[in-house]
Enzyme design. Structure first.
Site, short mmCIF file in Angstrom:
data_model
loop_
_atom_site.label_atom_id
_atom_site.label_comp_id
_atom_site.label_asym_id
_atom_site.label_seq_id
_atom_site.Cartn_x
_atom_site.Cartn_y
_atom_site.Cartn_z
N SER A 1 0.85 -1.19 0.00
CA SER A 1 0.00 0.00 0.00
C SER A 1 0.89 1.25 0.00
O SER A 1 1.75 1.38 -0.87
CB SER A 1 -0.95 -0.05 1.19
OG SER A 1 -2.04 0.82 1.01
N ASP B 1 -9.42 -6.36 -4.80
CA ASP B 1 -8.97 -5.19 -4.03
C ASP B 1 -9.77 -3.97 -4.49
O ASP B 1 -9.70 -3.58 -5.66
CB ASP B 1 -7.46 -4.98 -4.26
CG ASP B 1 -6.86 -3.87 -3.40
OD1 ASP B 1 -7.61 -3.04 -2.88
OD2 ASP B 1 -5.62 -3.85 -3.27
N HIS C 1 -7.94 -5.71 -0.15
CA HIS C 1 -6.67 -4.97 -0.06
C HIS C 1 -5.80 -5.44 1.10
O HIS C 1 -4.58 -5.59 0.95
CB HIS C 1 -6.97 -3.47 0.09
CG HIS C 1 -5.75 -2.62 0.16
ND1 HIS C 1 -4.91 -2.42 -0.93
CD2 HIS C 1 -5.19 -1.91 1.18
CE1 HIS C 1 -3.91 -1.63 -0.59
NE2 HIS C 1 -4.05 -1.31 0.69
#
Length: 329
Positions: free
Chosen positions: A131, A274, A302
């Protein structure tokens, strides 16, 4: 989050991309495992939005440690708290930093590299992040194209998407309107992008709590309170703005040109389902760069790069294979 003693690097003057200058900068970090004589057995870990420098003792304990997929008996694992965060590194949470300037993923990557240089590190076996951490890992690899043997970017785009910028805007507006309660709401909004409808349906369905409230709402409130208790709203704002700044191709001739400068093995990891950064977002930069693509399959969405440690570990073990072979010689 972390109770282990932090190391702190001090930087007298740090110029940001914006032209503004930060003075007396602190960068908190953990170094787990021992540097070898050549100082080239390093795994460089970049944390996600609300993570800390404590990968081995905190948020990634299933992956980092003695005998674990990132083995601290073999590797020295370096993880720094990103610039702007509130776990020991300089950020808007500090007294006297109320007018904290915009920091970018490029700024965060450059500050980490100052630490790499100060520690005398000559080679990195693996640089990895998910991320926001994946964005900074990607940026760091472009800034330092020859130092890492492998780079693994988990669930992150090459440039922050319009949808992700919109979600961040909503979360910052909640904080601006309601302070600490706004941070709780921001976390609830974030959780809706980190997980999937399938997971929510299977975990909660239409179940209610004893007080009559919806179980899924109770779950979101719980996560909001947890974040409020451990994180600073001002750092949340600073870090989401850094995410929005992310565009690895900006000023470098585009994404493909920037990423093709990396000399190490580059692996992008997508997660089908995601909702924040789709597997298509990852595939697009992987294909443009001629990099390698891997997947984590999970109903979690995610957050699967954190919640599916066995799948993540297999990808990291593959990325570390060349370094492992050299160590065995």
């Amino acid at each position: 989050m972390s109770r282990r003693e932090l190391h702190v690097q001090r930087v007298a003057r740090f110029a940001l991309e914006s032209g503004e200058v930060l003075h007396d900068v602190r960068q908190a970090y953990h170094l787990d495992g021992a540097l070898n004589e050549e100082r080239d057995n390093v795994v460089l870990v970049f944390h996600a939005l609300t993570g800390s420098a404590d990968a081995a003792g905190g948020w990634w304990t299933e992956v980092v440690g003695p005998g674990k997929p990132i083995d601290t008996n073999r590797h020295a694992v370096l993880c720094a708290n990103l610039l702007g965060s509130c776990y020991g590194t300089t950020g808007p949470w500090e007294p006297g930093r109320e007018d904290f300037p915009l920091v970018t993923t490029r700024d965060q990557a450059r500050l980490v590299q100052l630490l790499v240089g100060e520690l005398g590190i000559t080679g990195v076996s693996l640089a990895v992040g998910g991320s926001l951490g994946g964005m900074v890992a990607m940026e760091w690899a472009v800034q330092n194209p020859a130092i890492a043997e492998s780079i693994v970017v988990l669930a992150a785009p090459a440039a922050h998407t319009a949808s992700a910028i919109a979600w961040n805007h909503i979360q910052r507006q909640a904080i601006e309107a309601a302070g600490e309660r706004g941070l709780e709401i921001a976390r609830m909004v974030g959780m809706m992008t980190y997980r999937t409808p399938d997971e929510q349906a299977s975990r909660f369905g239409r179940r209610r709590e004893v007080d009559g409230g919806w179980s899924v709402a109770s779950y979101l409130e719980h996560h909001g309170r947890k974040l409020r208790d451990r994180f600073d709203p001002r750092s949340y704002v600073a870090l989401t703005r850094a995410m929005d700044s992310h565009d690895v191709g900006r000023g470098r001739g585009g994404v493909a040109s920037a990423l093709k400068s990396i000399q190490g093995r580059l692996i992008g990891v997508g997660i089908p389902g995601d909702l924040l950064y789709s597997d298509a977002d990852v595939r697009s930069w992987v294909d443009a760069a001629g990099a390698e693509y891997r997947e984590i399959r999970s109903r979690h969405g995610h957050d699967a790069f954190l919640l599916e440690p066995e799948q993540t570990a297999r990808i990291l073990a593959e990325a570390l294979e060349p370094a492992a072979q050299l160590m065995e010689r």
